[in-house]
Design a protein around this motif. Structure first.
Motif, PDB file in Angstrom:
ATOM      1  N   ASP A   1      10.912  -7.241  -2.225  1.00  0.00           N
ATOM      2  CA  ASP A   1      11.841  -6.421  -2.992  1.00  0.00           C
ATOM      3  C   ASP A   1      11.902  -4.989  -2.492  1.00  0.00           C
ATOM      4  O   ASP A   1      12.952  -4.380  -2.449  1.00  0.00           O
ATOM      5  CB  ASP A   1      11.441  -6.421  -4.476  1.00  0.00           C
ATOM      6  N   GLN A   2      10.746  -4.456  -2.142  1.00  0.00           N
ATOM      7  CA  GLN A   2      10.676  -3.090  -1.640  1.00  0.00           C
ATOM      8  C   GLN A   2       9.260  -2.827  -1.147  1.00  0.00           C
ATOM      9  O   GLN A   2       8.374  -3.662  -1.310  1.00  0.00           O
ATOM     10  CB  GLN A   2      11.080  -2.084  -2.716  1.00  0.00           C
ATOM     11  N   THR A   3       9.074  -1.666  -0.542  1.00  0.00           N
ATOM     12  CA  THR A   3       7.742  -1.282  -0.104  1.00  0.00           C
ATOM     13  C   THR A   3       7.122  -0.341  -1.129  1.00  0.00           C
ATOM     14  O   THR A   3       7.812   0.220  -1.979  1.00  0.00           O
ATOM     15  CB  THR A   3       7.779  -0.593   1.275  1.00  0.00           C
ATOM     16  N   GLY A   4       5.822  -0.192  -1.030  1.00  0.00           N
ATOM     17  CA  GLY A   4       5.082   0.740  -1.867  1.00  0.00           C
ATOM     18  C   GLY A   4       4.028   1.422  -1.026  1.00  0.00           C
ATOM     19  O   GLY A   4       3.778   1.014   0.118  1.00  0.00           O
ATOM     20  N   LEU A   5       3.403   2.440  -1.580  1.00  0.00           N
ATOM     21  CA  LEU A   5       2.342   3.161  -0.874  1.00  0.00           C
ATOM     22  C   LEU A   5       1.047   3.063  -1.648  1.00  0.00           C
ATOM     23  O   LEU A   5       1.036   3.218  -2.877  1.00  0.00           O
ATOM     24  CB  LEU A   5       2.699   4.641  -0.713  1.00  0.00           C
ATOM     25  N   CYS A   6      -0.037   2.833  -0.931  1.00  0.00           N
ATOM     26  CA  CYS A   6      -1.365   2.852  -1.538  1.00  0.00           C
ATOM     27  C   CYS A   6      -1.720   4.309  -1.824  1.00  0.00           C
ATOM     28  O   CYS A   6      -1.694   5.146  -0.915  1.00  0.00           O
ATOM     29  CB  CYS A   6      -2.387   2.218  -0.588  1.00  0.00           C
ATOM     30  N   THR A   7      -2.005   4.614  -3.093  1.00  0.00           N
ATOM     31  CA  THR A   7      -2.292   5.993  -3.477  1.00  0.00           C
ATOM     32  C   THR A   7      -3.743   6.229  -3.892  1.00  0.00           C
ATOM     33  O   THR A   7      -4.170   7.373  -4.008  1.00  0.00           O
ATOM     34  CB  THR A   7      -1.373   6.447  -4.623  1.00  0.00           C
ATOM     35  N   ASP A   8      -4.487   5.139  -4.112  1.00  0.00           N
ATOM     36  CA  ASP A   8      -5.879   5.318  -4.514  1.00  0.00           C
ATOM     37  C   ASP A   8      -6.646   4.028  -4.263  1.00  0.00           C
ATOM     38  O   ASP A   8      -6.103   2.928  -4.443  1.00  0.00           O
ATOM     39  CB  ASP A   8      -5.972   5.687  -6.002  1.00  0.00           C
ATOM     40  N   ILE A   9      -7.887   4.181  -3.823  1.00  0.00           N
ATOM     41  CA  ILE A   9      -8.798   3.044  -3.636  1.00  0.00           C
ATOM     42  C   ILE A   9     -10.129   3.431  -4.273  1.00  0.00           C
ATOM     43  O   ILE A   9     -10.716   4.452  -3.905  1.00  0.00           O
ATOM     44  CB  ILE A   9      -9.013   2.710  -2.139  1.00  0.00           C
ATOM     45  N   GLN A  10     -10.561   2.637  -5.231  1.00  0.00           N
ATOM     46  CA  GLN A  10     -11.833   2.886  -5.901  1.00  0.00           C
ATOM     47  C   GLN A  10     -12.734   1.674  -5.720  1.00  0.00           C
ATOM     48  O   GLN A  10     -12.317   0.551  -5.994  1.00  0.00           O
ATOM     49  CB  GLN A  10     -11.615   3.136  -7.398  1.00  0.00           C
ATOM     50  N   GLN A  11     -13.943   1.915  -5.253  1.00  0.00           N
ATOM     51  CA  GLN A  11     -14.899   0.827  -5.146  1.00  0.00           C
ATOM     52  C   GLN A  11     -15.683   0.759  -6.446  1.00  0.00           C
ATOM     53  O   GLN A  11     -16.154   1.780  -6.963  1.00  0.00           O
ATOM     54  CB  GLN A  11     -15.832   1.044  -3.962  1.00  0.00           C
ATOM     55  N   ALA A  12     -15.770  -0.445  -7.000  1.00  0.00           N
ATOM     56  CA  ALA A  12     -16.545  -0.667  -8.217  1.00  0.00           C
ATOM     57  C   ALA A  12     -17.579  -1.720  -7.867  1.00  0.00           C
ATOM     58  O   ALA A  12     -17.338  -2.533  -7.002  1.00  0.00           O
ATOM     59  CB  ALA A  12     -15.635  -1.159  -9.336  1.00  0.00           C
ATOM     60  N   SER A  13     -18.684  -1.726  -8.504  1.00  0.00           N
ATOM     61  CA  SER A  13     -19.790  -2.612  -8.169  1.00  0.00           C
ATOM     62  C   SER A  13     -19.314  -4.029  -7.846  1.00  0.00           C
ATOM     63  O   SER A  13     -19.165  -4.864  -8.721  1.00  0.00           O
ATOM     64  CB  SER A  13     -20.785  -2.657  -9.327  1.00  0.00           C
ATOM     65  N   GLY A  14     -19.064  -4.295  -6.580  1.00  0.00           N
ATOM     66  CA  GLY A  14     -18.700  -5.636  -6.127  1.00  0.00           C
ATOM     67  C   GLY A  14     -17.213  -5.910  -6.078  1.00  0.00           C
ATOM     68  O   GLY A  14     -16.810  -7.013  -5.709  1.00  0.00           O
ATOM     69  N   SER A  15     -16.368  -4.951  -6.428  1.00  0.00           N
ATOM     70  CA  SER A  15     -14.923  -5.162  -6.348  1.00  0.00           C
ATOM     71  C   SER A  15     -14.252  -3.844  -5.981  1.00  0.00           C
ATOM     72  O   SER A  15     -14.911  -2.819  -5.828  1.00  0.00           O
ATOM     73  CB  SER A  15     -14.372  -5.713  -7.663  1.00  0.00           C
TER      74      SER A  15
ATOM     75  N   SER B   1       4.215   2.708 -10.816  1.00  0.00           N
ATOM     76  CA  SER B   1       2.935   2.513 -10.137  1.00  0.00           C
ATOM     77  C   SER B   1       2.151   1.444 -10.880  1.00  0.00           C
ATOM     78  O   SER B   1       2.432   1.125 -12.035  1.00  0.00           O
ATOM     79  CB  SER B   1       2.118   3.808 -10.060  1.00  0.00           C
ATOM     80  N   PHE B   2       1.189   0.873 -10.193  1.00  0.00           N
ATOM     81  CA  PHE B   2       0.334  -0.150 -10.797  1.00  0.00           C
ATOM     82  C   PHE B   2      -0.964  -0.214 -10.018  1.00  0.00           C
ATOM     83  O   PHE B   2      -1.056   0.254  -8.882  1.00  0.00           O
ATOM     84  CB  PHE B   2       1.025  -1.526 -10.788  1.00  0.00           C
ATOM     85  N   SER B   3      -1.968  -0.810 -10.651  1.00  0.00           N
ATOM     86  CA  SER B   3      -3.254  -1.041  -9.994  1.00  0.00           C
ATOM     87  C   SER B   3      -3.570  -2.525 -10.026  1.00  0.00           C
ATOM     88  O   SER B   3      -3.113  -3.254 -10.919  1.00  0.00           O
ATOM     89  CB  SER B   3      -4.369  -0.280 -10.711  1.00  0.00           C
ATOM     90  N   VAL B   4      -4.350  -2.956  -9.055  1.00  0.00           N
ATOM     91  CA  VAL B   4      -4.842  -4.332  -8.990  1.00  0.00           C
ATOM     92  C   VAL B   4      -6.329  -4.284  -8.663  1.00  0.00           C
ATOM     93  O   VAL B   4      -6.808  -3.341  -8.057  1.00  0.00           O
ATOM     94  CB  VAL B   4      -4.088  -5.180  -7.926  1.00  0.00           C
ATOM     95  N   ALA B   5      -7.040  -5.318  -9.084  1.00  0.00           N
ATOM     96  CA  ALA B   5      -8.463  -5.444  -8.771  1.00  0.00           C
ATOM     97  C   ALA B   5      -8.613  -6.519  -7.705  1.00  0.00           C
ATOM     98  O   ALA B   5      -7.986  -7.574  -7.782  1.00  0.00           O
ATOM     99  CB  ALA B   5      -9.253  -5.810 -10.011  1.00  0.00           C
ATOM    100  N   ILE B   6      -9.445  -6.244  -6.721  1.00  0.00           N
ATOM    101  CA  ILE B   6      -9.644  -7.154  -5.595  1.00  0.00           C
ATOM    102  C   ILE B   6     -11.094  -7.628  -5.589  1.00  0.00           C
ATOM    103  O   ILE B   6     -12.019  -6.808  -5.576  1.00  0.00           O
ATOM    104  CB  ILE B   6      -9.316  -6.445  -4.257  1.00  0.00           C
ATOM    105  N   ILE B   7     -11.270  -8.941  -5.592  1.00  0.00           N
ATOM    106  CA  ILE B   7     -12.624  -9.498  -5.506  1.00  0.00           C
ATOM    107  C   ILE B   7     -13.077  -9.498  -4.046  1.00  0.00           C
ATOM    108  O   ILE B   7     -12.251  -9.401  -3.128  1.00  0.00           O
ATOM    109  CB  ILE B   7     -12.683 -10.922  -6.105  1.00  0.00           C
TER     110      ILE B   7
ATOM    111  N   GLU C   1     -12.227  -9.588   1.928  1.00  0.00           N
ATOM    112  CA  GLU C   1     -12.688 -10.033   3.251  1.00  0.00           C
ATOM    113  C   GLU C   1     -11.657 -10.877   3.989  1.00  0.00           C
ATOM    114  O   GLU C   1     -11.556 -10.817   5.204  1.00  0.00           O
ATOM    115  CB  GLU C   1     -13.994 -10.823   3.096  1.00  0.00           C
ATOM    116  N   HIS C   2     -10.877 -11.679   3.275  1.00  0.00           N
ATOM    117  CA  HIS C   2      -9.996 -12.661   3.914  1.00  0.00           C
ATOM    118  C   HIS C   2      -8.524 -12.258   3.961  1.00  0.00           C
ATOM    119  O   HIS C   2      -7.670 -13.079   4.282  1.00  0.00           O
ATOM    120  CB  HIS C   2     -10.145 -14.023   3.225  1.00  0.00           C
TER     121      HIS C   2
END
Length: 195
Positions: free
Chosen positions: A102-116, A153-159, A164-165
């Motif tokens: 649909d469109q592009t977006g920009l990554c504006t923040d990356i936060q590491q949380a214990s294991g994610s 804007s929105f956030s997602v959590a990555i396991i 890794e994959h």
């Protein structure tokens, strides 16, 4: 149709301009299983296989696709998320993904949380796309659940497995990504606008 569950990673081997199009050659572990005229999602962009040789295959992107995605930024050596089209009767492990960015977006923040990891993305309001918390979003072809939905804007959590994959591990603040918003949400939004 796709599910947003990334099958493997590919490496951009060659990009060749062909009039307004781009012929993109990808090196992949699944190349030997592909056939000409098959659809493969590349960072969420559905493209047709037009040539195969050894572990390399080529797809063509037209100008409209290039303009709506982050493909104009691709360069030799880039890693892309790959998913072959789903087979009828397979489990739908992610969500319904069309492979039409649909469109592009920009990554504006990356936060590491214990294991994610938590990634935040911003997108232009010009096209009227929306997210909702706990709704689905596709980022570079990866089916994800929206954790925090705000206006444009929105956030997602990555396991760890997804980190890794997929090419999420290469994202930095400022990385341009392809976004496909939830197809059901798009239809509901469009119907609401017409009322």
């Amino acid at each position: 149709m796709f599910t947003g569950i990334i099958e493997t990673l590919g490496i951009v081997h060659l990009i060749k301009k062909n009039q307004d199009n781009l012929d993109i050659t990808i090196q992949s572990s699944v190349t030997q299983e592909l056939k000409i005229d098959q659809s493969v999602a590349h960072n969420g962009v559905c493209l047709t296989v037009v040539a195969i040789k050894n572990d390399l295959y080529t797809v063509t992107a037209i100008r409209e696709t290039i303009e709506k995605t982050n493909m104009s930024d691709w360069k030799t050596g880039d890693i892309v998320n790959l998913e072959r089209a789903m087979k009828l009767g397979d489990r739908l492990d992610g969500h319904i993904v069309q492979g039409h960015v649909d469109q592009t977006g920009l990554c504006t923040d990356i936060q590491q949380a214990s294991g994610s990891w938590y990634y935040t993305f911003e997108y232009s309001p010009d096209l009227g796309n929306i997210t909702i918390e706990k709704g689905s979003i596709t980022v570079n072809g990866v089916s994800l659940t929206v954790v925090d939905s705000k206006e444009h804007s929105f956030s997602v959590a990555i396991i760890p497995y997804t980190h890794e994959h997929t090419n999420f591990k290469n994202f930095q603040i400022g990385t341009k990504v392809n976004l496909e918003f939830d197809v059901i949400g798009k239809y509901v939004s469009r119907l609401y606008q017409k009322k």
